[in-house]
Design an enzyme around this catalytic site. Structure first.
Site, PDB file in Angstrom:
ATOM      1  N   ASN A 208       0.848  -1.198   0.000  1.00  0.00           N
ATOM      2  CA  ASN A 208       0.000   0.000   0.000  1.00  0.00           C
ATOM      3  C   ASN A 208       0.881   1.244   0.000  1.00  0.00           C
ATOM      4  O   ASN A 208       2.105   1.144  -0.012  1.00  0.00           O
ATOM      5  CB  ASN A 208      -0.949  -0.025   1.206  1.00  0.00           C
ATOM      6  N   LYS A 287       8.903 -17.849  -9.902  1.00  0.00           N
ATOM      7  CA  LYS A 287       8.260 -16.717 -10.590  1.00  0.00           C
ATOM      8  C   LYS A 287       7.096 -17.218 -11.448  1.00  0.00           C
ATOM      9  O   LYS A 287       7.259 -18.165 -12.238  1.00  0.00           O
ATOM     10  CB  LYS A 287       9.295 -16.010 -11.468  1.00  0.00           C
ATOM     11  N   LYS A 336     -13.668   1.013  15.678  1.00  0.00           N
ATOM     12  CA  LYS A 336     -12.400   0.265  15.806  1.00  0.00           C
ATOM     13  C   LYS A 336     -11.847   0.367  17.222  1.00  0.00           C
ATOM     14  O   LYS A 336     -11.288  -0.590  17.752  1.00  0.00           O
ATOM     15  CB  LYS A 336     -11.364   0.796  14.806  1.00  0.00           C
TER      16      LYS A 336
HETATM   17  N1  CTP Z   1      -3.902  -3.380  12.022  1.00  0.00           N
HETATM   18  C1  CTP Z   1      -3.250  -4.451  12.588  1.00  0.00           C
HETATM   19  N2  CTP Z   1      -3.239  -5.663  11.977  1.00  0.00           N
HETATM   20  C2  CTP Z   1      -3.878  -5.844  10.818  1.00  0.00           C
HETATM   21  C3  CTP Z   1      -4.566  -4.778  10.227  1.00  0.00           C
HETATM   22  C4  CTP Z   1      -4.556  -3.547  10.858  1.00  0.00           C
HETATM   23  O1  CTP Z   1      -2.640  -4.282  13.643  1.00  0.00           O
HETATM   24  N3  CTP Z   1      -3.844  -7.033  10.249  1.00  0.00           N
HETATM   25  C5  CTP Z   1      -3.919  -2.088  12.734  1.00  0.00           C
HETATM   26  C6  CTP Z   1      -3.240  -0.947  12.014  1.00  0.00           C
HETATM   27  O2  CTP Z   1      -1.872  -0.843  12.360  1.00  0.00           O
HETATM   28  C7  CTP Z   1      -4.031   0.253  12.477  1.00  0.00           C
HETATM   29  C8  CTP Z   1      -5.430  -0.306  12.668  1.00  0.00           C
HETATM   30  O3  CTP Z   1      -5.257  -1.701  12.875  1.00  0.00           O
HETATM   31  O4  CTP Z   1      -3.599   0.731  13.727  1.00  0.00           O
HETATM   32  C9  CTP Z   1      -6.267  -0.104  11.454  1.00  0.00           C
HETATM   33  O5  CTP Z   1      -7.484  -0.716  11.690  1.00  0.00           O
HETATM   34  P1  CTP Z   1      -8.222  -1.645  10.630  1.00  0.00           P
HETATM   35  O6  CTP Z   1      -9.529  -1.984  11.201  1.00  0.00           O
HETATM   36  O7  CTP Z   1      -7.478  -2.832  10.260  1.00  0.00           O
HETATM   37  O8  CTP Z   1      -8.306  -0.691   9.442  1.00  0.00           O
HETATM   38  P2  CTP Z   1      -8.107  -1.037   7.962  1.00  0.00           P
HETATM   39  O9  CTP Z   1      -6.934  -1.951   7.756  1.00  0.00           O
HETATM   40  O10 CTP Z   1      -8.040   0.238   7.236  1.00  0.00           O
HETATM   41  O11 CTP Z   1      -9.385  -1.917   7.661  1.00  0.00           O
HETATM   42  P3  CTP Z   1     -10.921  -1.549   7.307  1.00  0.00           P
HETATM   43  O12 CTP Z   1     -11.089  -2.176   6.001  1.00  0.00           O
HETATM   44  O13 CTP Z   1     -11.679  -2.210   8.388  1.00  0.00           O
HETATM   45  O14 CTP Z   1     -11.066  -0.056   7.337  1.00  0.00           O
END
Ligand code: CTP
Length: 396
Positions: A208, A287, A336
């Site tokens: 990302n 690959k 969250k």
């Molecule tokens: N996070 C984490 N582990 C994951 C995914 C996210 O620790 N596998 C943490 C990120 O570091 C951040 C927070 O969770 O602090 C983000 O929340 P999340 O609900 O996962 O947000 P998004 O990844 O943007 O997902 P959504 O599609 O629910 O918005």
């Protein structure tokens, strides 16, 4: 950050003196009142006029000059200084400082000053490694000086080794750290930052746009404030902030291991990393070759690291998550906070001007159990300090 601070820059006779001109400019840009004191030998390398032009103050090199601003200059300058940095510091200067010798303006100001004193040695490797210099460096540290370790590299004399003065930007960091109140001393802080990379095959991956800047600035700010900081970082182009120990990871599974193992010993955890929510279910070990057909890559869910540490939160621990949203920012972020058992969540919208991945500013809303605080547009470092202020407040 240095507005209202008086900084004395001592310059002794070494070729690195030219770098101190840039340091003086940087200090001025940060709002400091800068006074340069040169030894006689230093004036052979850079003229006092250069420092005067950059500092906007008279440069002092002669102990007995009568045309000065203050009455007893060495005492008044020593009293006015919030910090003194000697850069470059020769072996000769260090030897004098170690033995209380005050035979010129700089050594006299140093002996009279009670403020923090930083010394950046710069010299030939053999001179630096000489036991006499090493003993003197130990001695000045015992006297309370902070010694900024020289870098290794090609020296002006043609030798390779330790003895290069760090760049002005690094010296500035030491100054900022020395002047920051240590209100996080004794706290163990874990920060995650950057993106993760989820392998499709040995060549390709899913990732990302995270630059890692926000997480790095939290680690930076916490280290400045005296915390013991570990930064678990995905691949970024950023350099490790001073006094931060970095653990490099690639995938969300690596990050999971690095965080879950350290979390129980952590007082505060800031999860700024943009962790992949999905990873290729079965990454190829060779690959993948293209064909004329469409390609679908099955993805499986990664483990939610933040939810895991939230569920196992120990008493007194502060856990802070991040939420970047494009829609319903506050509602989604608060959900969250509750779902993952967090103390705080830093919400930002990708759609707000001045927020987002790559820039140096952010527009964050801090959400805690009973507050919603809009920080407005700030630099990422300022935002980091405000996040830490709130975390400390919650911890009380
Ligand atoms: N996070 C984490 N582990 C994951 C995914 C996210 O620790 N596998 C943490 C990120 O570091 C951040 C927070 O969770 O602090 C983000 O929340 P999340 O609900 O996962 O947000 P998004 O990844 O943007 O997902 P959504 O599609 O629910 O918005």
């Amino acid at each position: 950050m240095l507005k209202g601070k008086t900084i004395v820059v001592g310059v002794t006779g070494g070729i690195a003196a030219y770098k101190s001109v840039i340091l003086v400019s940087e200090l001025k840009k940060q709002g400091a009142n800068v006074h340069v004191v040169m030894t006689k030998n230093a004036t052979e390398f850079v003229t006092p006029l250069t420092f005067e032009t950059r500092s906007g103050n008279r440069c002092i090199s002669d102990m007995f000059e009568r045309n000065f601003e203050y009455d007893v200059k060495h005492i008044s300058l020593a009293k006015a200084a919030d910090l003194i940095i000697v850069a470059p510091a020769t072996a000769n200067f260090i030897a004098k400082a170690a033995h209380g010798i005050a035979d010129d303006m700089l050594t006299t100001v140093i002996l009279a000053a009670k403020c923090p004193k930083l010394v950046a040695p710069a010299m030939n490797t053999a001179m630096y490694e000489n036991p006499a210099t090493q003993d003197n460096l130990k001695k000045i540290q015992e006297y309370g000086f902070e010694v900024i370790e020289p870098n290794e590299g090609l020296l002006a004399c043609g030798d390779e080794g330790k003895g290069k003065m760090p760049e002005p930007s690094e010296l500035l960091e030491h100054i900022l750290y020395a002047l920051t109140e240590k209100d996080m001393q004794g706290l163990s802080v874990l920060v995650t930052a950057g993106p993760t990379q989820e392998a499709i095959d040995p060549v390709r991956y899913i990732t990302n746009h995270s630059s890692g800047k926000m997480g790095y600035e939290i680690a930076h700010a916490a280290a400045m404030r005296g915390a013991d900081v570990t930064l678990v970082s995905g691949p970024t182009a950023l350099s490790v902030p001073l006094n931060v120990s970095r653990v490099d990871i690639t995938s969300s599974a690596d990050m999971y291991d690095a965080v879950v193992q350290r979390a129980p010993k952590t007082d505060m955890l800031f999860k700024a990393a943009a962790v992949a929510d999905y990873t290729p279910a079965d990454p190829a070990d060779h690959k993948l070759k293209k064909s004329d057909d469409e390609l679908s890559i099955p993805l499986t869910r990664t483990r939610d690291i933040l939810a895991e540490v939230g569920a196992n939160k120990k008493a007194g621990q502060i856990i802070c998550g991040f939420a970047m949203e494009t829609e319903d920012l506050l509602k989604n972020a608060r959900a969250k906070l509750e779902k993952k058992n967090l103390d705080m969540i830093c919400a930002n919208s990708l759609r707000t001007e001045g927020a987002g991945f790559a820039g140096d500013t952010n527009v964050v809303t801090l959400i805690t159990k009973d507050e919603t605080i809009e920080l407005g547009k700030l630099t990422k470092l300022e935002t980091a300090h405000r996040i830490l202020d709130k975390a400390l407040e919650i911890r009380k």
